[in-house]
Motif scaffolding. Structure first.
Motif, PDB file in Angstrom:
ATOM      1  N   UNK A 640       0.845  -1.208   0.000  1.00 62.19           N
ATOM      2  CA  UNK A 640       0.000   0.000   0.000  1.00 62.19           C
ATOM      3  C   UNK A 640       0.871   1.245   0.000  1.00 62.19           C
ATOM      4  N   UNK A 641       0.405   2.278  -0.696  1.00 57.81           N
ATOM      5  CA  UNK A 641       1.228   3.462  -0.903  1.00 57.81           C
ATOM      6  C   UNK A 641       1.796   4.048   0.368  1.00 57.81           C
ATOM      7  N   UNK A 642       0.969   4.176   1.417  1.00 60.09           N
ATOM      8  CA  UNK A 642       1.454   4.814   2.642  1.00 60.09           C
ATOM      9  C   UNK A 642       2.502   3.945   3.332  1.00 60.09           C
ATOM     10  N   UNK A 643       2.368   2.599   3.238  1.00 57.26           N
ATOM     11  CA  UNK A 643       3.362   1.725   3.850  1.00 57.26           C
ATOM     12  C   UNK A 643       4.676   1.769   3.076  1.00 57.26           C
ATOM     13  N   UNK A 644       4.589   1.719   1.755  1.00 58.70           N
ATOM     14  CA  UNK A 644       5.801   1.776   0.941  1.00 58.70           C
ATOM     15  C   UNK A 644       6.561   3.071   1.130  1.00 58.70           C
ATOM     16  N   UNK A 645       5.817   4.186   1.213  1.00 60.88           N
ATOM     17  CA  UNK A 645       6.483   5.481   1.409  1.00 60.88           C
ATOM     18  C   UNK A 645       7.169   5.543   2.756  1.00 60.88           C
ATOM     19  N   UNK A 646       6.523   5.026   3.800  1.00 62.78           N
ATOM     20  CA  UNK A 646       7.114   5.054   5.138  1.00 62.78           C
ATOM     21  C   UNK A 646       8.365   4.183   5.207  1.00 62.78           C
ATOM     22  N   UNK A 647       8.320   2.984   4.595  1.00 66.42           N
ATOM     23  CA  UNK A 647       9.489   2.110   4.605  1.00 66.42           C
ATOM     24  C   UNK A 647      10.638   2.720   3.808  1.00 66.42           C
ATOM     25  N   UNK A 648      10.315   3.267   2.644  1.00 60.96           N
ATOM     26  CA  UNK A 648      11.352   3.906   1.834  1.00 60.96           C
ATOM     27  C   UNK A 648      12.005   5.053   2.587  1.00 60.96           C
ATOM     28  N   UNK A 649      11.187   5.844   3.269  1.00 63.12           N
ATOM     29  CA  UNK A 649      11.725   6.959   4.039  1.00 63.12           C
ATOM     30  C   UNK A 649      12.619   6.469   5.176  1.00 63.12           C
ATOM     31  N   UNK A 650      12.216   5.397   5.870  1.00 62.04           N
ATOM     32  CA  UNK A 650      13.032   4.890   6.977  1.00 62.04           C
ATOM     33  C   UNK A 650      14.368   4.368   6.482  1.00 62.04           C
ATOM     34  N   UNK A 651      14.369   3.661   5.345  1.00 63.83           N
ATOM     35  CA  UNK A 651      15.617   3.170   4.774  1.00 63.83           C
ATOM     36  C   UNK A 651      16.507   4.333   4.340  1.00 63.83           C
ATOM     37  N   UNK A 652      15.894   5.302   3.666  1.00 62.90           N
ATOM     38  CA  UNK A 652      16.657   6.447   3.175  1.00 62.90           C
ATOM     39  C   UNK A 652      17.252   7.243   4.334  1.00 62.90           C
ATOM     40  N   UNK A 653      16.496   7.398   5.393  1.00 65.23           N
ATOM     41  CA  UNK A 653      16.991   8.137   6.556  1.00 65.23           C
ATOM     42  C   UNK A 653      18.112   7.390   7.249  1.00 65.23           C
ATOM     43  N   UNK A 654      17.951   6.057   7.398  1.00 66.75           N
ATOM     44  CA  UNK A 654      18.963   5.267   8.098  1.00 66.75           C
ATOM     45  C   UNK A 654      20.274   5.215   7.326  1.00 66.75           C
ATOM     46  N   UNK A 655      20.201   5.198   6.006  1.00 66.34           N
ATOM     47  CA  UNK A 655      21.411   5.068   5.195  1.00 66.34           C
ATOM     48  C   UNK A 655      21.972   6.403   4.734  1.00 66.34           C
ATOM     49  N   UNK A 656      21.410   7.497   5.226  1.00 66.50           N
ATOM     50  CA  UNK A 656      21.921   8.810   4.842  1.00 66.50           C
ATOM     51  C   UNK A 656      23.276   9.078   5.490  1.00 66.50           C
ATOM     52  N   UNK A 657      23.863  10.189   5.104  1.00 70.20           N
ATOM     53  CA  UNK A 657      25.189  10.527   5.612  1.00 70.20           C
ATOM     54  C   UNK A 657      25.215  10.663   7.122  1.00 70.20           C
ATOM     55  N   UNK A 658      24.126  11.132   7.699  1.00 72.59           N
ATOM     56  CA  UNK A 658      24.068  11.354   9.146  1.00 72.59           C
ATOM     57  C   UNK A 658      23.191  10.336   9.855  1.00 72.59           C
ATOM     58  N   UNK A 659      22.669   9.338   9.143  1.00 74.75           N
ATOM     59  CA  UNK A 659      21.759   8.377   9.758  1.00 74.75           C
ATOM     60  C   UNK A 659      22.500   7.274  10.492  1.00 74.75           C
ATOM     61  N   UNK A 660      21.755   6.563  11.353  1.00 73.91           N
ATOM     62  CA  UNK A 660      22.294   5.404  12.061  1.00 73.91           C
ATOM     63  C   UNK A 660      21.954   4.157  11.254  1.00 73.91           C
ATOM     64  N   UNK A 661      22.957   3.546  10.674  1.00 66.72           N
ATOM     65  CA  UNK A 661      22.706   2.413   9.793  1.00 66.72           C
ATOM     66  C   UNK A 661      22.247   1.209  10.616  1.00 66.72           C
ATOM     67  N   UNK A 662      21.180   0.520  10.164  1.00 68.25           N
ATOM     68  CA  UNK A 662      20.698  -0.660  10.882  1.00 68.25           C
ATOM     69  C   UNK A 662      21.580  -1.857  10.597  1.00 68.25           C
ATOM     70  N   UNK A 663      21.306  -2.957  11.303  1.00 64.33           N
ATOM     71  CA  UNK A 663      22.135  -4.143  11.118  1.00 64.33           C
ATOM     72  C   UNK A 663      21.856  -4.838   9.802  1.00 64.33           C
ATOM     73  N   UNK A 664      20.609  -4.736   9.285  1.00 62.31           N
ATOM     74  CA  UNK A 664      20.294  -5.323   7.977  1.00 62.31           C
ATOM     75  C   UNK A 664      19.028  -4.710   7.449  1.00 62.31           C
ATOM     76  N   UNK A 665      18.925  -4.643   6.174  1.00 59.46           N
ATOM     77  CA  UNK A 665      17.658  -4.208   5.572  1.00 59.46           C
ATOM     78  C   UNK A 665      17.468  -4.929   4.256  1.00 59.46           C
ATOM     79  N   UNK A 666      16.224  -5.068   3.869  1.00 61.12           N
ATOM     80  CA  UNK A 666      15.874  -5.907   2.721  1.00 61.12           C
ATOM     81  C   UNK A 666      15.000  -5.135   1.753  1.00 61.12           C
ATOM     82  N   UNK A 667      15.255  -5.302   0.497  1.00 60.86           N
ATOM     83  CA  UNK A 667      14.470  -4.554  -0.492  1.00 60.86           C
ATOM     84  C   UNK A 667      14.292  -5.359  -1.757  1.00 60.86           C
ATOM     85  N   UNK A 668      13.224  -5.120  -2.452  1.00 58.89           N
ATOM     86  CA  UNK A 668      13.040  -5.714  -3.778  1.00 58.89           C
ATOM     87  C   UNK A 668      13.387  -4.683  -4.835  1.00 58.89           C
TER      88      UNK A 668
END
Length: 674
Positions: A640-668
């Motif tokens: 669903x659009x709102x779920x995909x946007x929220x997940x994309x934002x969380x990944x983008x934020x975590x992997x940004x220059x100032x973000x806290x990278x998580x231990x693993x993330x998965x994407x299609x």
């Protein structure tokens, strides 16, 4: 009677209607609407158009800027003159209020779209005012076409056929209607001061004037604007126009169209705390500024690997271009909605870092309503606008992480959130197609062209365009060159010949045909940049030392290993050696990340593969704390659009220059491929 008498109370017939509200049975005189639009067009000229756009229109009309302003107001004010026709009969209530003399003079008239009626009826009036109308490219004919295009499509003027005076007088009413159209024409011309006759009407000027007229018409047609005026009308045209001139600035400010100048802000502050520009960025800041100051705007092509700092380079180039005063604002174009959403966060932060009083940043693509950063606002109860102030919960708790407790000065107001009006914001992030439609013969392309011009256009990921869209980009660059609009092209893998062709398309529009630029080496260096000035087609390149230094500092190594695997949907022949399955190999690669920490991405070709792999990793790996929790994410295009946007934002934020990278993330692949 002359125009001086028509201006006064009772001097001219005000019974023909221009706007009608069925709920309140409110009738708004047509002449008042024409004068409203003329007044708003004057403010659009003053406070929305840039200096470069105003000069281009004046040069295209062959008059001074002050005279051009009056002509633009005059042309915009005539847009609905064709409503003095059978249009009046389409609503019974306002038609009953039309004067008896006009109702009695409707013999043989025929209903037609009022924009076409405006175009046909004004042609004879322009000829009487001294405008040449003898050829299809005569100033009078082009002005008539501008009026015919105010509903989005330019119409052809058959000067020896349907637009001939005898046929117009036959189909648009008798002598009483003809006389009233003539008097309305003279009155609008008198009040706007458009006494000069243009010596020419260039194509670029015609397109921009049409865009101004569309904006002014839409603003003045808002119900909250004209309905109070209809309920308490002025006594005469002169009184009404004076009030319209006073009201127009507030209307434009309310819409969010007022342009602002970003104050000078240190580099480290506007670019997320970067200590200093890299070699690529520094070379643009040092070399481009004096060239632009001397030769004016042009096209800049920046090529570098992903992560090399092209975005900041483009923003700094836009700052240099806009500092000249002919442009103001940024339009940033990207190929996909995912990359556009990410760029919106960057541009919104960039504008907010300058701390302007109010500078809307709009996001334009078909699913912008799903972007929580863009829609983070509350609708005001009394009107479809936004209240941008953040307010905490009932217990006055601290704002959620990522929210800003201060007022968001970059949130567009309600008017700028329209389906094609969002491009008018001074700072805009959009997908490529939103801008390419300006170069196509589609409805309201003139409005899009006006919105695109007047600011720096950044075309990102140019290499991602397929051949057809690349052809359209070349056409758009031709227009931008003719409009004197600075352009920045960004790419990590742009072929040299493609970049050269795009540069030549821009220069062709700027007045340097292909034969004149055939000898120029327009291939952009890699990594580096190439700048072509629109004024004289001169080329400037990155200094060789800066290019070498930048390449040395940004050299990276990537290891690629190929593993033959078997997909679960396939079986090996009986005599073939056994191969490990796809899921087994993925599990072996991801297991160290799950146990020891780190970051990994798995891209799949289909949504089904993504779901299967996610379910397998969820149970096959030894996750810390007994389960993957929020460490393993599934992202694909069917969410669903709102779920995909929220997940994309969380990944983008975590992997940004100032973000806290998580231990693993998965994407299609459908969600994250660029």
């Amino acid at each position: 009677m002359g125009v001086r008498e028509d201006v006064r109370f009772g001097g001219i017939d005000l019974t023909p209607w221009g706007k009608f509200d069925r709920g309140q049975l409110a009738v708004y005189p047509l002449l008042f609407h024409l004068l409203d639009v003329a007044a708003v067009a004057g403010v659009v000229w003053d406070r929305y158009l840039t200096r470069g756009q105003r000069c281009l229109i004046a040069a295209g009309l062959g008059v001074t800027p002050a005279e051009a302003r009056c002509l633009v107001m005059f042309i915009a004010g005539l847009h609905d003159l064709g409503k003095l026709s059978a249009f009046q009969e389409q609503e019974a209530h306002p038609w009953a209020r039309v004067s008896d003399s006009l109702q009695a003079d409707t013999t043989s008239w025929r209903r037609m779209p009022h924009e076409r009626a405006s175009m046909h009826s004004v042609l004879q009036l322009l000829a009487e005012a001294g405008y040449p109308v003898d050829a299809s490219d005569s100033p009078g004919v082009l002005v008539a076409q501008i009026l015919g295009g105010h509903h989005g499509r330019f119409l052809q003027v058959d000067i020896d056929g349907a637009a001939k005076a005898s046929r117009v007088n036959l189909t648009l009413g008798g002598p009483a209607w003809q006389d009233l159209r003539r008097r309305y024409f003279a009155l609008v011309r008198h009040l706007t001061g458009a006494t000069v006759v243009p010596t020419d009407v260039s194509v670029t000027a015609a397109v921009l004037i049409t865009g101004v007229g569309i904006i002014a018409d839409r603003l003045a047609s808002q119900r909250h604007y004209w309905l109070p005026k209809a309920q308490a009308p002025a006594f005469g045209a002169g009184e009404h126009y004076a009030q319209a001139v006073r009201d127009a600035p507030g209307l434009l400010e309310q819409s969010g169209l007022i342009r602002t100048t970003l104050p000078h802000t240190p580099f480290t502050h506007v670019h997320g705390g970067l200590a200093a520009p890299n070699d690529l960025q520094a070379s643009v800041m040092e070399q481009l500024a004096p060239v632009v100051g001397k030769k004016g705007p042009g096209i800049l092509v920046v090529t570098d690997a992903t992560g090399g700092g092209k975005t900041i380079t483009a923003l700094e180039a836009a700052r240099i271009f806009n500092a000249g005063g002919d442009t103001a604002g940024i339009l940033w174009l990207l190929p996909t909605m995912a990359t556009t959403n990410a760029a919106y966060d960057v541009l919104e932060a960039y504008v907010a870092a300058h701390r302007p009083e109010h500078a809307p940043v709009s996001l334009v693509h078909s699913h912008s309503y799903l972007n929580t950063a863009y829609t983070d606002h509350h609708l005001a109860a009394h009107e479809p606008s936004t209240s941008d102030a953040f307010w905490p919960g009932e217990d006055d708790a601290d704002p959620p992480t990522g929210e800003r407790p201060e007022e968001r000065v970059t949130v567009p107001d309600g008017w700028l959130r329209g389906w094609d009006r969002a491009l008018l914001a001074q700072f805009t992030v959009a997908t490529h197609d939103q801008a390419l439609m300006a170069a196509l013969p589609v409805r309201f392309s003139a409005l899009r062209m006006l919105a695109i011009s007047g600011r720096t256009v950044i075309v990102d990921e140019v290499h991602a365009l397929p051949p057809f869209m690349r052809q359209m980009l070349g056409r758009l660059l031709h227009w931008l060159g003719a409009l004197g609009c600075p352009v920045v092209l960004l790419s990590a893998t742009l072929p040299g010949q493609v970049g050269s062709d795009l540069v030549r398309s821009y220069l062709d529009g700027a007045g340097h045909p292909h034969p004149e630029t055939a000898h120029l080496d327009c291939h952009p260096p890699y990594p580096g940049w190439l700048y072509a000035a629109a004024s004289d087609a001169s080329l400037t390149r990155i200094a060789p030392a800066a290019a070498v230094a930048h390449a040395a500092r940004n050299r990276r190594r990537a290891d690629i290993r190929l593993h033959p695997v078997r997909h679960s949907s396939c079986t090996d022949p009986e005599d073939a050696p056994a191969r490990e399955t796809r899921l087994q190999r993925i599990t072996q690669e991801i297991a160290p990340v799950a146990t020891s920490g780190g970051c990994a991405a798995v891209y799949c070709a289909t949504v089904a593969d993504a779901q299967t792999t996610y379910a397998h990793l969820h149970t096959a790996l030894d996750w810390p704390d007994g389960g993957p929790g929020g460490q393993l994410l599934l992202l694909h295009a069917r969410l669903p659009g709102h779920e995909g946007e929220a997940l994309t934002r969380s990944v983008r934020t975590a992997l940004s220059r100032t973000g806290e990278r998580p231990s693993a993330w998965w994407s299609s692949r459908p969600a994250c491929s660029t």
